[in-house]
Motif scaffolding. Structure first.
Motif, short mmCIF file in Angstrom:
data_model
loop_
_atom_site.label_atom_id
_atom_site.label_comp_id
_atom_site.label_asym_id
_atom_site.label_seq_id
_atom_site.Cartn_x
_atom_site.Cartn_y
_atom_site.Cartn_z
N TYR A 1 0.85 -1.18 0.00
CA TYR A 1 0.00 0.00 0.00
C TYR A 1 0.88 1.23 0.00
CZ TYR A 1 1.02 0.13 5.01
OH TYR A 1 1.66 0.16 6.21
N ALA A 2 0.34 2.35 -0.47
CA ALA A 2 1.11 3.58 -0.51
C ALA A 2 0.51 4.65 0.39
CB ALA A 2 1.19 4.09 -1.94
N ALA A 3 -0.75 4.48 0.74
CA ALA A 3 -1.39 5.51 1.57
C ALA A 3 -2.28 4.85 2.61
CB ALA A 3 -2.24 6.44 0.70
N ILE A 4 -2.44 5.57 3.71
CA ILE A 4 -3.39 5.13 4.74
C ILE A 4 -4.45 6.23 4.85
CG2 ILE A 4 -3.73 4.63 7.19
CD1 ILE A 4 -0.87 3.64 7.30
N VAL A 5 -5.70 5.80 4.84
CA VAL A 5 -6.78 6.75 5.11
C VAL A 5 -7.33 6.43 6.49
CG1 VAL A 5 -9.10 7.53 4.47
CG2 VAL A 5 -7.38 7.14 2.69
N GLN A 6 -7.30 7.41 7.36
CA GLN A 6 -7.86 7.23 8.69
C GLN A 6 -9.12 8.07 8.80
OE1 GLN A 6 -4.68 8.43 11.32
NE2 GLN A 6 -3.89 6.34 11.42
N VAL A 7 -10.19 7.46 9.30
CA VAL A 7 -11.41 8.21 9.54
C VAL A 7 -11.51 8.41 11.05
CG1 VAL A 7 -13.92 8.25 9.22
CG2 VAL A 7 -12.46 7.14 7.51
N ARG A 8 -11.55 9.66 11.43
CA ARG A 8 -11.56 9.99 12.85
C ARG A 8 -12.63 11.03 13.14
NH1 ARG A 8 -8.96 6.14 12.56
NH2 ARG A 8 -6.85 5.72 13.33
N GLY A 9 -13.04 11.12 14.40
CA GLY A 9 -13.99 12.15 14.80
C GLY A 9 -13.25 13.29 15.47
N THR A 10 -13.99 14.36 15.76
CA THR A 10 -13.40 15.47 16.52
C THR A 10 -13.92 15.35 17.95
OG1 THR A 10 -13.48 16.82 14.54
CG2 THR A 10 -13.17 17.98 16.62
N VAL B 1 -5.86 11.92 7.03
CA VAL B 1 -6.85 11.80 8.11
C VAL B 1 -8.11 12.55 7.69
CG1 VAL B 1 -7.38 12.21 10.54
CG2 VAL B 1 -5.03 11.69 9.83
N ALA B 2 -9.20 11.81 7.56
CA ALA B 2 -10.50 12.44 7.32
C ALA B 2 -11.10 12.69 8.70
CB ALA B 2 -11.39 11.51 6.49
N ARG B 3 -11.05 13.95 9.11
CA ARG B 3 -11.49 14.31 10.46
C ARG B 3 -12.95 14.74 10.38
NH1 ARG B 3 -9.07 13.23 15.11
NH2 ARG B 3 -7.07 13.88 14.22
N LEU B 4 -13.81 13.93 10.94
CA LEU B 4 -15.24 14.23 10.86
C LEU B 4 -15.60 15.29 11.90
CD1 LEU B 4 -16.64 10.61 10.40
CD2 LEU B 4 -15.85 12.23 8.68
N PRO B 5 -16.66 16.04 11.63
CA PRO B 5 -17.02 17.15 12.52
C PRO B 5 -17.45 16.63 13.91
CG PRO B 5 -18.71 16.82 10.88
CD PRO B 5 -17.59 15.93 10.49
N PRO B 6 -17.38 17.51 14.92
CA PRO B 6 -17.74 17.06 16.27
C PRO B 6 -19.21 16.65 16.37
CG PRO B 6 -17.27 19.44 16.24
CD PRO B 6 -16.86 18.89 14.92
N TYR B 7 -20.08 17.33 15.61
CA TYR B 7 -21.51 16.98 15.67
C TYR B 7 -21.97 16.59 14.29
CZ TYR B 7 -20.54 19.72 19.78
OH TYR B 7 -19.96 20.20 20.91
#
Ligand SMILES: [Zn+2]
Ligand SMILES: [Zn+2]
Length: 375
Positions: A156-165, A255-261
């Motif tokens: 793999y060449a990239a990591i996508v992380q899905v995270r919340g705030t 990092v796909a940082r999802l909104p707090p709400y």
């Protein structure tokens, strides 16, 4: 005018006089030395079909890709017999001078990896109808294509992380992010791109981690996730490593940082106007006041993260009985826990004729939420 052969028109092979009208259409013409032969000699060596002794079809046992020419191509998940028929058609050649050529094939499955192709060809040459039957065995060779080999080798060449705030992504957000990534890869595959793949998808306690084949796709997937679910993308430092062949591999974590709400959250902004049910987290946070039904929109500086605390979500709401609509601003409903009638604010999105409404009981009180998916 004379009938019969003109002087000198003898078959160069058998010496017989060639009897045919001088305007006869001889296929092949001067380029084909056999075109001057008499019919007997011509047909003696004539082969309508040129077929190889055997045909080998290389397929990937993992993904069903087919090795054609010098590369693997995706042919979609299909029966190997169809592929074998197609390959047979590719590899058999019919004499260039034949006309009205037609052919049919009957595959005979010999064993799991062998299909015998019985092919019947018909055509016309020198105004003579011909038919020829050839049988070619097709061997299916099951291998691992380069892409499946790389996936198996954890490339793999990239990591996508899905995270919340300040929260973890919800199971729905994780599922949707996974679907978005799969859709993205499928679109790329549909264009014939065999460098598009997801090596691994893992749910951790903090969110989703996906290993993606290229940086460009990792970036594309992360952006598509926040475009739909809200939030923003950041990329973490590049990590350089070497693959098994000693090539440098550049790895970036997006990092796909999802909104707090997220839509459906009920939040308390502590601004004196009552809680808000969130309807959108795109650009800036939008929603409705649950006491009045008035629209709420965070200002530009606050964006998607105004100072607030979460009271619950629409998923926590329970349906309860409307006892009486008191006036424009107040309604009496049954408390879903105590079954006591309680007077609560009546938001304008509440249907005054409803027998039941969804309510959320939380530490600040009891509120009527919007019904269904209305905005
Ligand atoms: Zn002859
Ligand atoms: Zn494969």
């Amino acid at each position: 005018m004379s009938s019969g052969p003109r002087s000198g028109e003898f078959c160069p092979r058998c010496g017989d006089a060639v009897e045919r009208p001088s305007e006869a259409d001889l296929p092949g013409g001067p380029k084909d030395p056999d075109s001057v032969l008499c019919d007997d000699c011509y047909f003696e060596d004539f082969e309508l079909v040129d077929a190889p002794d055997r045909i080998e079809v290389r397929v990937c046992s993992q993904c069903g890709a087919l090795h054609r020419g010098k590369r693997w191509v995706d042919v979609g998940a299909r029966d190997y017999t169809d592929i074998a028929v197609e390959e047979t058609a590719e590899r058999l050649s019919v004499h260039v001078d034949a006309e009205e050529v037609d052919w049919g094939v009957e595959p005979e499955q010999i064993d799991q990896n062998t299909i015998r192709m019985h092919c019947l060809f018909t055509g016309r040459i020198r105004e003579t109808p011909l038919s020829e039957e050839v049988t070619v065995p097709v061997y299916i060779s099951r291998e691992t294509c380069d892409r499946c080999g790389r996936i198996a080798g954890d490339y793999y060449a990239a990591i996508v992380q899905v995270r919340g705030t300040e929260r973890n992504p919800t199971p729905e957000e994780n599922d949707r992010a996974k679907e978005i990534a799969e859709e993205y890869v499928a679109e790329r595959e549909a264009t014939g791109d065999r460098n598009a793949f997801i090596t691994e998808t893992k749910e951790t306690k903090d969110g989703l981690n996906m290993k993606i084949s290229t940086n460009q796709m990792g970036q594309g997937i992360a952006h598509r996730i926040v475009r739909e679910l809200g939030g923003s993308v950041s990329d973490a430092p590049t990590l350089v490593t070497e693959d098994g062949d000693g090539n440098e591999v550049y790895r970036v974590t997006f990092v796909a940082r999802l909104p707090p709400y997220t839509p459906g959250d009920v939040i308390d902004l502590d601004d004196g106007d009552g809680p808000v049910v969130v309807t959108s987290a795109h650009g800036n946070l939008k929603g409705k006041r649950v006491e009045t039904g008035e629209r709420y929109e965070a200002d530009f500086e606050e964006g998607i993260a105004p100072d607030a605390r979460k009271l619950g979500t629409r998923a926590d709401a329970e349906r309860t009985t409307v006892v009486a609509v008191e006036d424009e601003r107040a309604v009496q409903v049954l408390d879903p826990e105590t079954f006591e009638a309680k007077t609560v604010p009546r938001p304008d999105y509440m249907d005054p004729d409803a027998d039941e409404v969804p309510v959320l009981k939380h530490r600040e009180g009891l509120h009527v939420l919007p019904d269904g998916d209305e905005e």
